[in-house]
Scaffold this motif. Structure first.
Motif, PDB file in Angstrom:
ATOM      1  N   VAL A 199     -11.179   3.557 -35.972  1.00 21.06           N
ATOM      2  CA  VAL A 199     -10.301   3.680 -34.946  1.00 21.06           C
ATOM      3  C   VAL A 199      -9.803   5.251 -35.105  1.00 21.06           C
ATOM      4  CG1 VAL A 199      -7.647   3.360 -34.330  1.00 21.06           C
ATOM      5  CG2 VAL A 199      -9.219   1.666 -34.720  1.00 21.06           C
ATOM      6  N   VAL A 218      -4.723   4.777 -43.035  1.00 24.15           N
ATOM      7  CA  VAL A 218      -4.098   4.746 -41.900  1.00 24.15           C
ATOM      8  C   VAL A 218      -3.840   6.324 -42.028  1.00 24.15           C
ATOM      9  CG1 VAL A 218      -2.509   4.615 -40.011  1.00 24.15           C
ATOM     10  CG2 VAL A 218      -3.304   2.647 -41.401  1.00 24.15           C
ATOM     11  N   THR A 234      -1.510   5.615 -46.682  1.00 18.85           N
ATOM     12  CA  THR A 234      -1.134   4.475 -46.355  1.00 18.85           C
ATOM     13  C   THR A 234      -2.232   3.692 -46.190  1.00 18.85           C
ATOM     14  OG1 THR A 234       0.520   5.588 -44.823  1.00 18.85           O
ATOM     15  CG2 THR A 234       0.254   3.464 -44.273  1.00 18.85           C
ATOM     16  N   LEU A 236      -4.216  -0.351 -45.885  1.00 14.85           N
ATOM     17  CA  LEU A 236      -4.265  -1.470 -45.352  1.00 14.85           C
ATOM     18  C   LEU A 236      -5.401  -2.405 -46.093  1.00 14.85           C
ATOM     19  CD1 LEU A 236      -4.053  -1.169 -41.502  1.00 14.85           C
ATOM     20  CD2 LEU A 236      -2.010  -1.517 -43.391  1.00 14.85           C
ATOM     21  N   PHE A 242      -4.869  -4.392 -37.830  1.00 19.80           N
ATOM     22  CA  PHE A 242      -4.452  -3.201 -36.903  1.00 19.80           C
ATOM     23  C   PHE A 242      -5.013  -3.227 -35.719  1.00 19.80           C
ATOM     24  CE2 PHE A 242      -8.482  -0.838 -37.675  1.00 19.80           C
ATOM     25  CZ  PHE A 242      -9.090  -1.600 -38.800  1.00 19.80           C
ATOM     26  N   GLY A 243      -4.324  -2.614 -34.700  1.00 13.35           N
ATOM     27  CA  GLY A 243      -4.839  -2.170 -33.521  1.00 13.35           C
ATOM     28  C   GLY A 243      -4.693  -3.239 -32.230  1.00 13.35           C
ATOM     29  N   GLU A 244      -3.857  -4.345 -32.697  1.00 13.33           N
ATOM     30  CA  GLU A 244      -3.919  -5.273 -31.669  1.00 13.33           C
ATOM     31  C   GLU A 244      -2.704  -4.962 -30.557  1.00 13.33           C
ATOM     32  OE1 GLU A 244      -2.056  -5.094 -34.397  1.00 13.33           O
ATOM     33  OE2 GLU A 244      -0.464  -6.496 -34.697  1.00 13.33           O
ATOM     34  N   ASP A 246      -2.578  -2.307 -28.834  1.00 10.12           N
ATOM     35  CA  ASP A 246      -3.402  -1.398 -27.576  1.00 10.12           C
ATOM     36  C   ASP A 246      -4.122  -2.278 -27.108  1.00 10.12           C
ATOM     37  OD1 ASP A 246      -2.097   0.848 -28.581  1.00 10.12           O
ATOM     38  OD2 ASP A 246      -3.734   1.393 -29.866  1.00 10.12           O
ATOM     39  N   ARG A 253      -4.662   4.960 -29.209  1.00  9.52           N
ATOM     40  CA  ARG A 253      -4.564   4.898 -30.604  1.00  9.52           C
ATOM     41  C   ARG A 253      -3.560   5.786 -31.160  1.00  9.52           C
ATOM     42  NH1 ARG A 253      -6.411  -0.244 -31.290  1.00  9.52           N
ATOM     43  NH2 ARG A 253      -8.835  -0.274 -31.252  1.00  9.52           N
ATOM     44  N   ARG A 254      -2.589   5.249 -31.873  1.00  9.93           N
ATOM     45  CA  ARG A 254      -1.504   6.124 -32.529  1.00  9.93           C
ATOM     46  C   ARG A 254      -1.931   6.718 -33.806  1.00  9.93           C
ATOM     47  NH1 ARG A 254       2.572   1.670 -32.843  1.00  9.93           N
ATOM     48  NH2 ARG A 254       0.537   0.427 -32.769  1.00  9.93           N
ATOM     49  N   ALA A 255      -2.761   6.308 -34.279  1.00 10.05           N
ATOM     50  CA  ALA A 255      -3.149   6.736 -35.604  1.00 10.05           C
ATOM     51  C   ALA A 255      -4.741   6.585 -35.872  1.00 10.05           C
ATOM     52  CB  ALA A 255      -2.567   6.008 -36.733  1.00 10.05           C
ATOM     53  N   VAL A 257      -7.781   5.224 -38.353  1.00 11.63           N
ATOM     54  CA  VAL A 257      -8.106   4.455 -39.430  1.00 11.63           C
ATOM     55  C   VAL A 257      -9.397   4.427 -39.922  1.00 11.63           C
ATOM     56  CG1 VAL A 257      -8.016   1.791 -40.088  1.00 11.63           C
ATOM     57  CG2 VAL A 257      -6.323   2.777 -38.436  1.00 11.63           C
ATOM     58  N   ARG A 508       9.844  -1.314 -38.494  1.00 13.27           N
ATOM     59  CA  ARG A 508       9.864  -0.033 -39.152  1.00 13.27           C
ATOM     60  C   ARG A 508      11.128   0.653 -38.778  1.00 13.27           C
ATOM     61  NH1 ARG A 508       5.536   1.571 -41.652  1.00 13.27           N
ATOM     62  NH2 ARG A 508       6.092   3.737 -42.136  1.00 13.27           N
TER      63      ARG A 508
HETATM   64  N1  LIG Z   1       2.335   3.387 -40.718  1.00 14.74           N
HETATM   65  C1  LIG Z   1       1.368   2.339 -40.485  1.00 14.74           C
HETATM   66  N2  LIG Z   1       1.191   1.327 -41.317  1.00 14.74           N
HETATM   67  C2  LIG Z   1       0.341   0.391 -41.109  1.00 14.74           C
HETATM   68  N3  LIG Z   1      -0.470   0.550 -39.899  1.00 14.74           N
HETATM   69  C3  LIG Z   1      -0.428   1.355 -39.086  1.00 14.74           C
HETATM   70  C4  LIG Z   1       0.348   2.433 -39.220  1.00 14.74           C
HETATM   71  N4  LIG Z   1       0.405   3.205 -38.501  1.00 14.74           N
HETATM   72  C5  LIG Z   1      -0.272   2.958 -37.281  1.00 14.74           C
HETATM   73  N5  LIG Z   1      -0.797   1.685 -38.013  1.00 14.74           N
HETATM   74  C6  LIG Z   1      -2.086   0.792 -37.410  1.00 14.74           C
HETATM   75  O1  LIG Z   1      -3.098   1.664 -37.120  1.00 14.74           O
HETATM   76  C7  LIG Z   1      -3.523   1.440 -35.730  1.00 14.74           C
HETATM   77  C8  LIG Z   1      -4.194   2.651 -35.088  1.00 14.74           C
HETATM   78  O2  LIG Z   1      -4.493   2.104 -33.733  1.00 14.74           O
HETATM   79  P1  LIG Z   1      -3.276   1.389 -32.991  1.00 14.74           P
HETATM   80  O3  LIG Z   1      -2.363   2.664 -32.582  1.00 14.74           O
HETATM   81  O4  LIG Z   1      -3.919   0.575 -31.825  1.00 14.74           O
HETATM   82  O5  LIG Z   1      -2.671   0.514 -33.850  1.00 14.74           O
HETATM   83  C9  LIG Z   1      -2.244   1.247 -34.931  1.00 14.74           C
HETATM   84  C10 LIG Z   1      -1.539   0.201 -36.207  1.00 14.74           C
HETATM   85  O6  LIG Z   1      -2.083  -1.148 -36.058  1.00 14.74           O
END
Ligand SMILES: Nc1ncnc2c1ncn2[C@@H]1O[C@@H]2COP(=O)(O)O[C@H]2[C@H]1O
Length: 638
Positions: A199, A218, A234, A236, A242-244, A246, A253-255, A257, A508
C-alpha cells in the motif's frame, strides 16, 4: 475481480520452492484478477470446443432436467455470466441471451462436466489429509484452492470451510458472523516477498488485506524504505489487517505498508466488496458502535455527526475469557472502550522489593529448624494418640512425675518440632503471624541468597505475583483515567489488561484527543482513578495468603478425619501425576535438598530479568490446634 494495483515494485525474489500462487513481481499484483480471468477463459474455450458435437443430442431434455437440478443451473448460470464477453466474441460475435445459450448443447455439456466433477468429489471416501496440510504457518492448500475460484463459484461448504480456517485470524474473527462469511466468499490469496510495497501513501485504496503469515511494517514515507532503517518500526503480524477504511470512503492511503519478510495475504478488492454487499454489513457493524457510544454519558452532548467521527476511528475487537488484551495499557498508544463483557486490570508485583514481604519471610523462616517441617503438621499416628490419651488420663495429683516422664517420651520422636518449641517458649499466640520472633541471622539458613534493599533474601523467595486491582465493566473505558494529568504526575507503573470475555473498541489516543471538547474533558477529570501502591498490594496479598492457608489448615483439621476411608486402598504411584500445589512457593522446603515440585511461570518485566510467579506461599507455621485450642481434637468441634 479487481487487483491490488498499488505496489510499485518488488525488490527481492521469492524462494523457488514456494507453494502455489506465489507472486514474483510487482506486476503480478496488478494482473492477479486478470490471471484468474484468463485461466478461466481457457476452461471456457475447452467447453466451447466440445459444444458443437453435443449440440443436437442434448437440447431436447434440458427443460425437464432443469427443474430437477436448480442448484446446478445456478452454478452454470454463474459460469455463463462470468464468461459472457468471451461467448460474444468467439461463438457468435453478436448479442446472445441466456435462453439462446441454453439451446446450444454447450449448456448441457458444461452441466455434465460440473455434475461429473461434483460426483467424483462425492465418490471419494478417503479423508484427504493433504487438503489441510500446509508448510508450517502457511495457508493450507485447500484454502488456496478455494480462494482461487471466483466468488460466485465458491460453494457454501467451501465458504464454511474457509470461515472455519480463518478463525485463527483475530481481525477476521472480530467481524460479525455474516460479515465473516461474506469475506470468505470474496477473499483472494496473495504471497509476496520482503520489501514488497503493498500500500503506498497518498494513493487511492482498492483493496484491504488480512495477514495470514509474515510481518509488514507501516511507514510514513512513500517508498517504505524507512521500515528497514528504523530500529522499532510499526509492525503488523498474522491476524492483523490493514486498509479497510479506505474501501468505504473515497480517501487516499494514510501510510505505506511494506513486507518485512515473505508474507501471505487474504485480499478483499473494492469491486467484490460492493458487489457482494459487504459495505452494508460493515455499515451494520458501525451502527452498533454508534449506538454503544450514544449510550455513554461521556458523549451525551455530542451531535450524531461528531459521534460518527469517533465511530470511524475504531473497530470492535473480541477477546475470550482469560485472553491478554494489553500487556501494558499505561504505555499503550490507544484507549479502549469495553462494549461487551468485562476486563480485569492486573499489576505484576515483585514481592522481593517490598519491606513488608522481607519481614514476613524472615518471620516465617525463623520457624524452620533441622527436622522436617512437615512432621508437626502431620496427624499423630494411632500409637501416639493412644500415648497422649494415656498421659491425659493420669490423675495429675497422683502421677505428676510419671506424667512428666511420659510426656517427655511421647514427644521425643518429634525432636524440636515447632509445636514443642512454642509450648516451651512461653510466648503468647498472636492473631495472624504467630508469636513475635526475634530476628534471625540470615546466614544460618543454608540456601542461595540475593541482596535486596533491606538485606538478604533467599533466592527462591524472590518471587512475584499478579494482583487484581480493578475490574472494567461494560460501558467503561481503559487508559483514560490520567489522560488529563501532566506527564510527571502520572502513575507510570505497568498495568496488564486481561479479558473476562469482552468486546472492546480501540481508538488511538491522539485521534481521540483531537475530537474531545471541554465538556468531555470536564467529565474525564472527574473520572480519575488512583490505583493502590505496590506496598499496600503486597500487604493485602500476604494477609489474604495467611487467611487462605489458615482456612485450608482448619478445613483439613475438621474434615479429614471424618472423610478418612476405613481402609487405605492401593494408590497409583505419585510420580508424574499433576501436582495440585501449582504456583505455590513452599518455604518449608527452602533449605532442604529436594526442590519443591511445581510449575515455574516466568513473567516478563520491562528492563528487568523475568520474575518467577506464585499464587500462594506456604510457610512454616503453628499447628492450628495451638492457635485455636478449642479445635484441639481433630474432627471434633468443642
Ligand atoms: N499506526 C498504525 N498502526 C497500525 N496500522 C496502521 C497505522 N497507521 C496506518 N495503519 C494501517 O495502514 C494502512 C495504510 O492504508 P490505509 O490508510 O488504507 O489504512 C491504514 C491502516 O490500516
Amino acid at each position: 475481480m479487481s487487483s491490488a494495483p498499488e505496489g510499485p515494485e518488488a525488490e527481492s525474489q521469492l524462494p523457488e520452492a514456494a507453494p502455489p500462487s506465489v507472486s514474483e513481481s510487482s506486476q503480478e499484483v496488478d494482473v492477479t484478477g486478470e490471471r484468474r480471468r484468463s485461466q478461466l477463459g481457457v476452461r471456457w474455450a475447452f467447453l466451447h470446443e466440445g459444444s458443437s458435437q453435443h449440440q443436437l443430442k442434448e437440447s431436447e431434455s434440458e427443460e425437464e432436467r432443469e427443474e430437477d437440478e436448480p442448484e446446478e443451473e445456478e452454478e452454470l448460470r454463474g459460469v455463463f455470466i462470468h464468461f459472457g464477453p468471451q461467448v460474444k466474441k468467439s461463438v457468435h460475435h453478436k448479442e446472445m441471451d441466456w435462453s439462446k445459450l441454453k439451446k446450444l448443447g454447450l449448456y448441457r455439456l458444461t452441466k455434465d462436466i460440473i455434475v461429473m466433477i461434483r460426483k467424483r468429489k462425492q465418490g471419494r471416501i478417503t479423508f484427504d489429509t493433504m487438503d489441510f496440510v500446509a508448510e508450517e504457518g502457511h495457508l493450507p492448500p485447500r484454502a488456496i484452492q478455494i480462494m482461487q475460484k471466483l466468488p460466485s463459484w465458491r460453494t457454501e461448504p467451501e465458504i464454511q470451510a474457509l470461515y472455519n480456517l480463518l478463525q485463527v485470524l483475530n481481525s477476521y474473527r472480530n467481524y460479525s458472523e455474516p460479515l465473516q462469511l461474506l469475506l470468505a466468499r470474496v477473499m483472494r490469496f496473495e504471497r509476496f516477498g520482503r520489501r514488497r510495497v503493498m500500500v503506498k501513501k497518498g494513493q487511492r485504496g482498492n483493496s484491504f488485506y488480512f495477514i495470514y503469515m509474515g510481518t509488514v511494517a507501516v511507514t510514513e514515507d512513500e517508498d517504505g524504505s524507512s521500515a528497514f532503517l528504523d530500529p522499532h518500526p510499526t509492525l503488523l503480524h498474522k491476524g492483523d489487517c490493514f486498509g479497510e477504511l479506505d474501501l468505504m470512503s473515497p480517501s487516499v492511503r494514510r501510510a505505506t505498508v511494506v513486507c518485512m519478510e515473505e508474507t501471505e495475504f487474504l485480499v478483499v478488492d473494492r469491486e467484490d466488496f460492493f458487489a457482494n454487499k459487504l459495505d452494508q454489513e460493515f455499515q451494520k457493524d458501525a451502527q452498533h458502535r454508534f449506538e454503544f457510544f450514544r449510550k455513554m454519558d461521556l458523549f451525551e452532548s455530542w451531535s450524531d455527526e461528531k459521534l460518527w467521527k469517533l465511530v470511524t476511528l475504531g473497530k470492535v475487537e473480541k477477546f475470550s475469557y482469560g485472553q491478554l488484551v494489553l500487556k501494558d495499557f499505561i504505555e499503550s498508544p490507544s484507549i479502549m472502550f469495553v462494549c461487551k463483557g468485562s476486563c480485569e486490570v492486573l499489576r505484576l508485583i515483585d514481592l522481593g522489593t517490598s519491606p513488608f514481604y522481607y519481614k514476613w519471610i524472615w518471620q516465617h523462616l525463623e520457624l524452620i529448624d533441622d527436622t522436617s517441617l512437615k512432621t508437626h503438621l502431620n496427624e499423630p499416628s494411632p500409637v501416639e494418640r493412644f500415648k497422649e490419651f494415656q498421659i491425659k488420663s493420669y490423675p495429675v495429683q497422683d502421677f505428676s512425675t510419671l506424667k512428666l516422664k511420659h510426656l517427655q517420651k511421647a514427644w521425643e520422636p518429634q525432636g524440636s518440632s515447632f509445636s514443642r518449641r512454642i509450648k516451651t517458649s512461653g510466648n503468647t499466640l498472636p492473631k495472624t503471624l504467630g508469636p513475635k520472633i526475634k530476628s534471625r541471622h540470615p546466614h544460618s539458613l543454608k540456601c542461595p541468597m540475593i541482596n535486596t534493599e533491606y538485606g538478604e533474601l533467599p533466592e527462591e523467595a524472590a518471587v512475584g505475583t499478579y494482583i487484581k486491582i480493578h475490574t472494567v465493566e461494560e460501558g467503561e473505558t481503559v487508559g483514560l483515567h490520567q489522560i488529563l494529568l501532566p506527564e510527571n504526575q502520572r502513575d507510570m507503573r505497568p498495568l496488564v489488561l486481561v479479558s473476562l470475555g469482552a468486546e472492546v473498541i480501540r481508538i488511538r489516543r491522539e485521534k481521540f484527543w483531537e475530537l474531545i471538547d471541554s465538556e468531555v474533558k470536564e467529565k474525564l477529570y472527574r473520572f480519575q482513578i488512583k490505583y493502590p501502591s505496590d506496598e499496600d498490594m503486597c500487604q493485602k496479598f500476604l494477609q489474604e495468603n495467611s487467611w487462605n492457608i489458615f482456612r485450608k489448615d482448619l478445613m483439613r483439621l475438621l474434615l479429614k478425619p471424618r472423610q478418612r476411608p476405613p481402609f487405605i486402598p492401593i494408590r497409583p504411584k505419585k510420580k508424574g501425576i499433576y501436582n495440585p500445589k501449582s504456583l505455590v512457593l513452599d518455604l518449608c522446603s527452602l533449605d532442604k535438598e529436594t526442590k519443591p515440585c511445581y510449575p515455574i511461570f516466568m513473567a516478563p518485566q520491562k528492563y528487568l530479568p523475568p520474575l518467577r510467579i506464585v499464587q500462594a506461599i506456604t510457610a512454616p507455621r503453628y499447628k492450628i490446634q495451638e492457635l485455636l485450642p478449642q479445635y484441639k481434637n481433630a474432627g471434633v468441634l468443642v
